[in-house]
Design an enzyme around this catalytic site. Sequence first.
Site, PDB file in Angstrom:
ATOM      1  N   ASP A  47      75.567  85.290  10.540  1.00 35.12           N
ATOM      2  CA  ASP A  47      74.024  84.892  10.730  1.00 35.12           C
ATOM      3  C   ASP A  47      73.727  84.337  12.189  1.00 35.12           C
ATOM      4  O   ASP A  47      74.282  84.245  13.422  1.00 35.12           O
ATOM      5  CB  ASP A  47      74.767  83.901   9.733  1.00 35.12           C
ATOM      6  CG  ASP A  47      72.833  83.134   9.629  1.00 35.12           C
ATOM      7  OD1 ASP A  47      72.025  83.633   9.398  1.00 35.12           O
ATOM      8  OD2 ASP A  47      72.996  81.824   9.392  1.00 35.12           O
ATOM      9  N   ASP A  72      76.482  80.057   8.165  1.00 33.13           N
ATOM     10  CA  ASP A  72      77.003  78.444   7.827  1.00 33.13           C
ATOM     11  C   ASP A  72      75.785  77.792   6.427  1.00 33.13           C
ATOM     12  O   ASP A  72      75.992  76.090   5.983  1.00 33.13           O
ATOM     13  CB  ASP A  72      75.103  77.595   8.679  1.00 33.13           C
ATOM     14  CG  ASP A  72      74.567  77.850   9.178  1.00 33.13           C
ATOM     15  OD1 ASP A  72      74.536  79.162   8.447  1.00 33.13           O
ATOM     16  OD2 ASP A  72      73.729  77.361   9.816  1.00 33.13           O
ATOM     17  N   ASP A  82      75.185  82.280   2.578  1.00 28.57           N
ATOM     18  CA  ASP A  82      76.325  83.451   3.692  1.00 28.57           C
ATOM     19  C   ASP A  82      77.307  83.405   2.640  1.00 28.57           C
ATOM     20  O   ASP A  82      78.595  84.133   3.101  1.00 28.57           O
ATOM     21  CB  ASP A  82      76.257  82.702   5.114  1.00 28.57           C
ATOM     22  CG  ASP A  82      75.272  82.593   5.759  1.00 28.57           C
ATOM     23  OD1 ASP A  82      74.496  83.594   5.540  1.00 28.57           O
ATOM     24  OD2 ASP A  82      74.893  81.341   5.798  1.00 28.57           O
TER      25      ASP A  82
END
Length: 923
Positions: A335, A652, A656
């Site tokens: 990410d 985070d 996700d």
Amino acid sequence: MNNDHKIDKEASWHSMPVREVLGHLQTSEDGLDSSQAGQRLDKYGPNKLPRARKQGPFKRFLLQFHNVLIYVLLVATIVTALMQQWVDSAVIFAVCLVNALIGFIQEGKAEKSMESLQGMLAPAATVLRDKQKKTLPAEELVPGDVVILSSGDKVPADLRLFQARDLQIEEAALTGESVPVAKNIYEADPEAGLGDRSCMAFSGTMVSHGQGAGVVAATGAHTQIGRISTMLAQVQTLTTPLLKKITRFGHFLTVAILVTALATFAFGILVRGLQPFEMFMAGVGLAVSAIPVGLPAIMTITLAIGVQRMARRNAIIRKLPALETLGAVTTICSDKTGTLTKNQMTVQSIQTSEDLYSVTGTGYNPQGKYRLEGQDIDPLQHFLLAETLRAVLLCNEAHLYHEENEDTYRLEGASTEGALVAAAIKAGLDQKQENTDRPRIDSIPFSSDRKFMATLHDYKQEGGRRIILKGAPERVLERCSHQSGPQGPEELDPDFWHKSGETIASRGQRLLAVAYKEVPENKKGLEEEDTREGFTLLGLFGIIDPPREEAVKAAARLIGRCVSVRDCQSAGINVKMITGDHALTAVSIADELGIGDGRTFLTGKDLEKMSDEELDQKVTGVDVYARTSPEHKLRLVQALQAGGNIVAMTGDGVNDAPALKRADVGVAMGKGGTEAAREASDVVLADDNFASIANAVEEGRTIYDNLKKAILFILPTNGGQALVVMASIVLGIGLLGEGGEYTLPISPPQILWINMIIAVTLALALAFEPPEGNVMSRPPRPPDEPLISGFLIWRVASASVLLVIGTLWHYQYMLAGGASHELASTTAINTLVVGQVFYLINSRFIHEPAWRIRGFLGSRAVLISIAILAVLQLGFTYLPFMQYIFQTEPVCLESWIRIILFGIILFLAVEMEKAFFRRRTGD
């Protein structure tokens, strides 16, 4: 309206006009009455996430024994119990029990993920019921309810907004958007991604600014966060490469042991004419000798040591096998926001009418330098730059506070405004002093409709008063007639500013403009009319959530360690960025990190148009994915795995979590991450640092190397013992009593003794081996690489044969010299054990020579283990109670000399074999 219909239509709420939405939900802007709400609550159920069915603790504990090698150990427990070797049986079962307890404690994360998602729903909500404003538990919300939102509220359900006054919502945890999203009431494109549905407020997100109202369009499992919860419950966690290989190896070993034991049993009866009972006990002895009793324990302990080492390197391992899996990772999907970046907006560019300045430093820490054409400058010596920075510092609602205990800076206010404050402080301006010298008289707050903020200040030192206007460039430029130049205000050059804006925007930076207007000294207040025209443009700011410095900087002092993305690529690992942020920003950040080619990317819309087969073909060639949803991230991980990749996914946010759970290794952020992401992960980074992922990869590779070394060492112990039993029967070595009873050179209890002391001393020492020099300069091992390669089989077989030759020769030598069976057996056992000591030194390096000083003295753990083994083995040989239990006798000095000589011969033979293979391969 029924629930299924609502679900089918969910994706269209954002594209429907407000009137149509209200009609579809059979409600109005005044909300529902209590009777309607009660009926809908019965029909749709409470507004909470469904809880997954949990396995009971007893079943979860029993499942820890569902492993082929554990089955083999349990069989060994039963066999030794049948032989009435109660101590040995208890020790083997204790190994199984400890292994199960460790797994039981480490696992169980799926239900915790669901519980943490439950906590993200708002506990209460402000609702219009019976045309009155009421505060109700969020669980009681139903489709059609009208919810009132204000700053600081957590959104209680998915809402279609019909009122939005300066409304901004923080959606980073759901969409990956790095700044709060301005909301409005206008319908969006039907194919808009989550981050572009500006008329929707999603459950679990936070209102950061303004006020609004919306009608509940989805509750519980039908909200966006509910869909993630459902995906988490459906995602299957893959087994790790190590567990797959251990399983295959366990099957092979079990079959090989049974076939060999049966063949030996049949040979002894049919060829040697020995008694069936004696051959049965010999077969049991062979099976016990061949089972690597200590291997599962060594594997668990090796991983546990790795966990401790990783904890010191800021990575918390939640599941033991995941650490080894990191060593096999071929692709890291990361990410962007909060992982490769700090999730802290930073000013990187400032354009005045004269020059384009760059600003260094990241986040809200006001440390950094100003540069012009590559040279460091003092920004306060550049008049236009200083005035531009002073203006954004004055026209600002944010404040930075230094947390001395943690040496960090805490932001109070919006992230974009915090970036401007940090930039001004970097230049040497003092926010408190500036506000004292040029006090604010009045202000017009930022709104999503106006897209600007204005403040009125008393410039006492300069004389007169000024209005400062700060906001979107298009809104500020249309109100400007002049620009600030070196000699004072000059005519505005719109083309110059448009081109400058395009240059800054091409770097993925968000644009913000600032201007001022002189007003009379008696100006007391600020009206909308005052902001329409007559401004002088000061400059443009380029703001971005930049990559972490530590994620792009390779530290030369950390030789052999993967510190940055580029270093990971040198280790043969492909790094991909998967983010919910805008494509231009994603490509720009990726290019700075060395991910991708700076041009190629795919968006969530692109992914939705692809079939699974098309995605499987495209996924390896594209490294940047933007505007992705949780479903897209999960699909990408699955596509990479379908292509044979071992995937580590970092993230985070709540968005996700499904991909983290599906990935071979899920890596969550410990500081800035959500609890849902942490609970779905295998690894949690305490410092949210990409470099720690790289450290974990290095540690994973080291652990796999050490496991291979342990297997390479421990199998010849079992192979040698099994061959001793087989060779004794085939060659007729051993004692045959008058009654036909047959006694092996080494008895089953003595075999178990050797197994246990070798496992808990010598084999365990290999778990502490440091990384080899090339651990991060070689490509990842192939996922289908067998645990025991052809070379390792050769090494194990050759070492086993050498151990058998030395052991049986010394046994026969002692008998020929008139020694008793007990003394000959004791000598043979010590020959086998000392041979293993020298072979341990060989095993510290699979291919490299071990005859150097580093091979003998380079590992403190090896030296300690040899010392402990020496004490145990001397007790086994000389202590009376040990002699009674294991039927041993004292060994003389002459025999010890022969034993040591055999160890040296074995060591030299293995080193010669290494040298032969090194010459053959050209290493």
